[in-house]
Design an enzyme around this catalytic site. Structure first.
Site, PDB file in Angstrom:
ATOM      1  N   GLU A  40       0.871  -1.171   0.000  1.00 14.35           N
ATOM      2  CA  GLU A  40       0.000   0.000   0.000  1.00 14.35           C
ATOM      3  C   GLU A  40       0.911   1.224   0.000  1.00 14.35           C
ATOM      4  O   GLU A  40       1.799   1.336   0.854  1.00 14.35           O
ATOM      5  CB  GLU A  40      -0.887  -0.003   1.253  1.00 14.35           C
ATOM      6  N   ARG A 267       4.613 -13.083   9.598  1.00 13.84           N
ATOM      7  CA  ARG A 267       5.316 -11.851   9.266  1.00 13.84           C
ATOM      8  C   ARG A 267       6.614 -11.794  10.049  1.00 13.84           C
ATOM      9  O   ARG A 267       6.785 -12.454  11.067  1.00 13.84           O
ATOM     10  CB  ARG A 267       4.448 -10.633   9.545  1.00 13.84           C
ATOM     11  N   LYS A 277       3.618  -0.299  10.081  1.00 13.02           N
ATOM     12  CA  LYS A 277       3.715   0.933   9.308  1.00 13.02           C
ATOM     13  C   LYS A 277       3.152   2.119  10.096  1.00 13.02           C
ATOM     14  O   LYS A 277       3.714   3.209  10.060  1.00 13.02           O
ATOM     15  CB  LYS A 277       2.978   0.764   7.984  1.00 13.02           C
TER      16      LYS A 277
HETATM   17  P1  ATP Z   1      -0.371  -1.875   7.028  1.00 13.08           P
HETATM   18  O1  ATP Z   1      -0.131  -2.112   8.478  1.00 13.08           O
HETATM   19  O2  ATP Z   1      -0.464  -0.441   6.604  1.00 13.08           O
HETATM   20  O3  ATP Z   1      -1.352  -2.795   6.338  1.00 13.08           O
HETATM   21  P2  ATP Z   1       1.635  -3.545   5.968  1.00 13.08           P
HETATM   22  O4  ATP Z   1       2.913  -3.609   6.738  1.00 13.08           O
HETATM   23  O5  ATP Z   1       0.747  -4.696   5.909  1.00 13.08           O
HETATM   24  O6  ATP Z   1       0.980  -2.236   6.443  1.00 13.08           O
HETATM   25  P3  ATP Z   1       1.501  -3.371   3.116  1.00 13.08           P
HETATM   26  O7  ATP Z   1       1.985  -2.292   2.259  1.00 13.08           O
HETATM   27  O8  ATP Z   1       0.052  -3.668   3.134  1.00 13.08           O
HETATM   28  O9  ATP Z   1       2.017  -3.040   4.548  1.00 13.08           O
HETATM   29  O10 ATP Z   1       2.333  -4.685   2.873  1.00 13.08           O
HETATM   30  C1  ATP Z   1       2.647  -5.203   1.617  1.00 13.08           C
HETATM   31  C2  ATP Z   1       2.957  -6.653   1.733  1.00 13.08           C
HETATM   32  O11 ATP Z   1       4.052  -6.864   2.608  1.00 13.08           O
HETATM   33  C3  ATP Z   1       1.796  -7.443   2.292  1.00 13.08           C
HETATM   34  O12 ATP Z   1       1.609  -8.589   1.491  1.00 13.08           O
HETATM   35  C4  ATP Z   1       2.208  -7.808   3.660  1.00 13.08           C
HETATM   36  O13 ATP Z   1       1.675  -9.041   4.027  1.00 13.08           O
HETATM   37  C5  ATP Z   1       3.719  -7.856   3.557  1.00 13.08           C
HETATM   38  N1  ATP Z   1       4.324  -7.508   4.845  1.00 13.08           N
HETATM   39  C6  ATP Z   1       4.115  -6.395   5.563  1.00 13.08           C
HETATM   40  N2  ATP Z   1       4.789  -6.435   6.718  1.00 13.08           N
HETATM   41  C7  ATP Z   1       5.450  -7.609   6.740  1.00 13.08           C
HETATM   42  C8  ATP Z   1       6.325  -8.245   7.671  1.00 13.08           C
HETATM   43  N3  ATP Z   1       6.641  -7.675   8.827  1.00 13.08           N
HETATM   44  N4  ATP Z   1       6.811  -9.464   7.356  1.00 13.08           N
HETATM   45  C9  ATP Z   1       6.495 -10.041   6.190  1.00 13.08           C
HETATM   46  N5  ATP Z   1       5.684  -9.499   5.268  1.00 13.08           N
HETATM   47  C10 ATP Z   1       5.159  -8.307   5.529  1.00 13.08           C
END
Ligand code: ATP
Ligand code: MG
Length: 573
Positions: A40, A267, A277
């Site tokens: 995002e 994650r 985030k």
């Molecule tokens: P938000 O909390 O704003 O949803 P997010 O960290 O999920 O943020 P995105 O931009 O939606 O951020 O994430 C993009 C991709 O990265 C998603 O598929 C998410 O599952 C993956 N992702 C985000 N954080 C992690 C993490 N800590 N470890 C592994 N994958 C992650």
């Protein structure tokens, strides 16, 4: 390895790669592997995203498939082009290439609207007038079923009319939602008539004012996957409970088969930092850090500015692996990957961080010679360089002690040390300031003790680094420590806000460092090992020709783990 062999289930594969291999064997998706990374654009990428990128692009590459970059831009409130560009730059820097497979969920707004109309026509979606509070109250709890919305039985015609007027912008923000008509008694709360569209009169970074309604994640994500022909939609564990909804949506919207399937992995959580985030945005917005690329941030741009390489990040992601269980990965593991990578790559150099002046009394005023130093003992091809030696040197303040403790093997009054790549030096006199602090030292060298000399083999206990005072260049050096003082600042047992655990000592600035002259040619991101003090790189943002700034990527040893082991060591050890 042949294609067939490489697709065989393999016990060394993680569970997602296992599934992909089985699907290829069973020809589930016509032999295709299409994954996606769906950020995002509301913030910068961090090390957790790198794990997801490595997984999605890795699986595609290993199976002759492709990985799409899809911006999940369905919530215009905090999304913008600045983040789109930063995300792309960080992914490229990491070494990933999506070719022309770059997509935006917002490209599908018209299609998604059409799918919503299909659902309404099939009697599977309705316009609801409940307020947000009523919506939450009527949803029930995991143990108490929800109650149906009073608007649930509107006619198809009325729903179509209201939905189209929602689109036209006739109603205020949040006045109505479009909801799926599933089951208010489902044990899975996400299936209790979830929202599909919300009214948000906010301009979108790509579609401008064209839309007053925006699809929810649950509606847009699965359908975007289907539109793009994604085969394996890989996300993090918190989405496991959304999976039945993901499948319901694809089942009930007329779309070609086979359908994408969602798989969830744990994650990455890393100790002594935060990877949410929302929390990273808070650190940036509240100016607790310098910005997204602050070298103390776990963001890709922060790690990059700190001097960490794409290889170190990728090795770390591979080492952590892909599992189904949430946990906290030790920062020490990441740091180990960083050190082993830099040990191979970094050129060695000498830099004095806290200078103490030394005059060598048995060399003439203006004495100068060139000595040879090894660029990288780990890499023969890195060669040698010459370093200037003169009768005026700087050594580290901490390498001299007037009344040292027993095991101090560096310089003391009347004592000797080896100067790295140079002579054995003896301290003859300590000159002090009026306040009693040390101003400078008078020393002598053993002129035969350098390489090839008669006393070259003479052993003294300590070797220290130095720079020639007349040739040294000035620099500011920044030492970083972990940004937080506790392992899991976001979930500390005390229940305090994560910002309460900011490490007040996370930055030390040393303004008056003396560097060997070869470092004047340092380019940003080229890693150096400053002998005995750590790995460093030029700060790309703050350095100018007349003012060099170096960031310490990491110290040579892991003092944190060592300190903790000391504290936790059983008594008597
Ligand atoms: P938000 O909390 O704003 O949803 P997010 O960290 O999920 O943020 P995105 O931009 O939606 O951020 O994430 C993009 C991709 O990265 C998603 O598929 C998410 O599952 C993956 N992702 C985000 N954080 C992690 C993490 N800590 N470890 C592994 N994958 C992650
Ligand atoms: Mg997300």
């Amino acid at each position: 390895m042949t294609q067939e062999q490489s697709n065989k289930p393999d016990s060394r594969k993680d569970f997602i790669r296992e599934i992909v291999a089985q699907d290829l064997e069973a020809n589930t998706h016509g032999g295709k592997v299409v994954t996606r990374f769906p950020p995002e654009p509301n913030g910068y990428l961090h090390i957790g995203h790198a794990k997801s990128i490595c997984l999605n692009f890795g699986i595609a590459a290993e199976n002759q498939g492709v990985c799409h970059l899809r911006f999940d831009d369905t919530n215009p409130a905090r999304e913008n082009d600045k983040f789109v560009n930063a995300i792309e730059a960080d992914m490229r820097w990491l070494g990933f290439d999506w070719g022309d497979l770059k997509f935006f969920a917002s490209n599908y707004f018209e299609k998604l609207y059409g799918f919503a109309v299909d659902l309404i026509q099939a009697g599977k979606a309705f316009v609801c007038d409940q307020t947000a509070a009523e919506f939450v109250n009527s949803r029930g709890t995991p143990t108490r079923p929800g109650t149906e919305s009073p608007w649930r039985h509107r006619s198809v015609e009325e729903n179509l009319d209201l939905f189209s007027r929602m689109r036209q912008g006739e109603f205020e923000d949040s006045a109505k939602t479009l909801r799926a008509k599933i089951d208010m008694t489902s044990p899975n709360i996400h299936l209790r008539d979830p929202a599909l569209y919300r009214i948000r009169k906010i301009a979108h970074h790509r579609t401008g004012d064209a839309w007053s309604i925006y699809p929810t994640y649950d509606f847009a994500h699965c359908l975007s996957d289907a539109i793009e022909g994604i085969t394996h939609s890989i996300c993090t564990l918190e989405f496991a409970v959304h999976r039945p909804l993901y499948d319901w949506m694809l089942e009930n919207v007329p779309l070609p088969r086979p359908r994408p399937r969602q798989y969830e992995f744990a994650r990455l959580n890393l100790s002594y930092t935060v990877l949410s985030k929302r929390k990273l945005i808070h650190l940036v917005d509240e100016k607790i850090v310098w910005g997204w690329d602050d070298p103390r941030m776990p963001t890709i741009s922060g790690l990059r500015r700190r001097g960490i390489t794409p290889d170190a990040i990728k090795t770390f992601c591979a080492t952590v692996g892909v599992t189904k269980y949430d946990g906290l990965t030790e920062a020490a593991l990441f740091e180990h990957c960083i050190r082993s990578d830099l040990n191979q790559k970094a050129l060695r150099a000498m830099a004095v961080l806290k200078p103490l002046k030394v005059t060598i009394d048995n060399l003439p005023e203006g004495y100068f010679e060139e000595l040879e130093a090894i660029n990288n003992p780990e890499n023969e091809t890195a060669g040698n360089r010459s370093i200037p030696f003169s009768n005026e040197l700087y050594i580290e303040e901490t390498d001299f002690m007037e009344t040292p403790p027993k095991k101090f093997f560096r310089l003391r009054p009347g004592g000797e040390v080896r100067l790295r790549y140079a002579y054995i030096m003896k301290c003859q006199e300590v000159v002090k300031n009026a306040d009693g602090s040390i101003h400078h030292l008078h020393c002598t060298i053993d002129p035969d003790s350098k390489r090839g000399g008669a006393t070259a083999g003479r052993r003294v206990k300590g070797t220290i680094h130095w720079v020639s005072a007349t040739h040294a260049i000035n620099a500011e050096v920044r030492l970083f420590d972990r940004l937080f003082t506790v392992e899991d600042p976001a979930n500390d047992a005390s229940g305090k806000e994560f910002t309460e655990f900011i490490n007040p000592q996370s930055l030390t600035t040393l303004a008056n460092c003396k560097l060997e002259p070869s470092l004047a040619a340092a380019s940003p991101e080229a890693p150096y090992q400053f002998e005995r003090t750590g790995y460093f790189c030029l700060d790309a943002r703050d350095s100018t020709e007349s003012h060099l700034v170096f960031n310490r990527t990491i110290a040579l040893r892991d003092s944190w783990t060592a300190a903790r082991q000391r504290t936790h060591a059983p008594a008597g050890k």
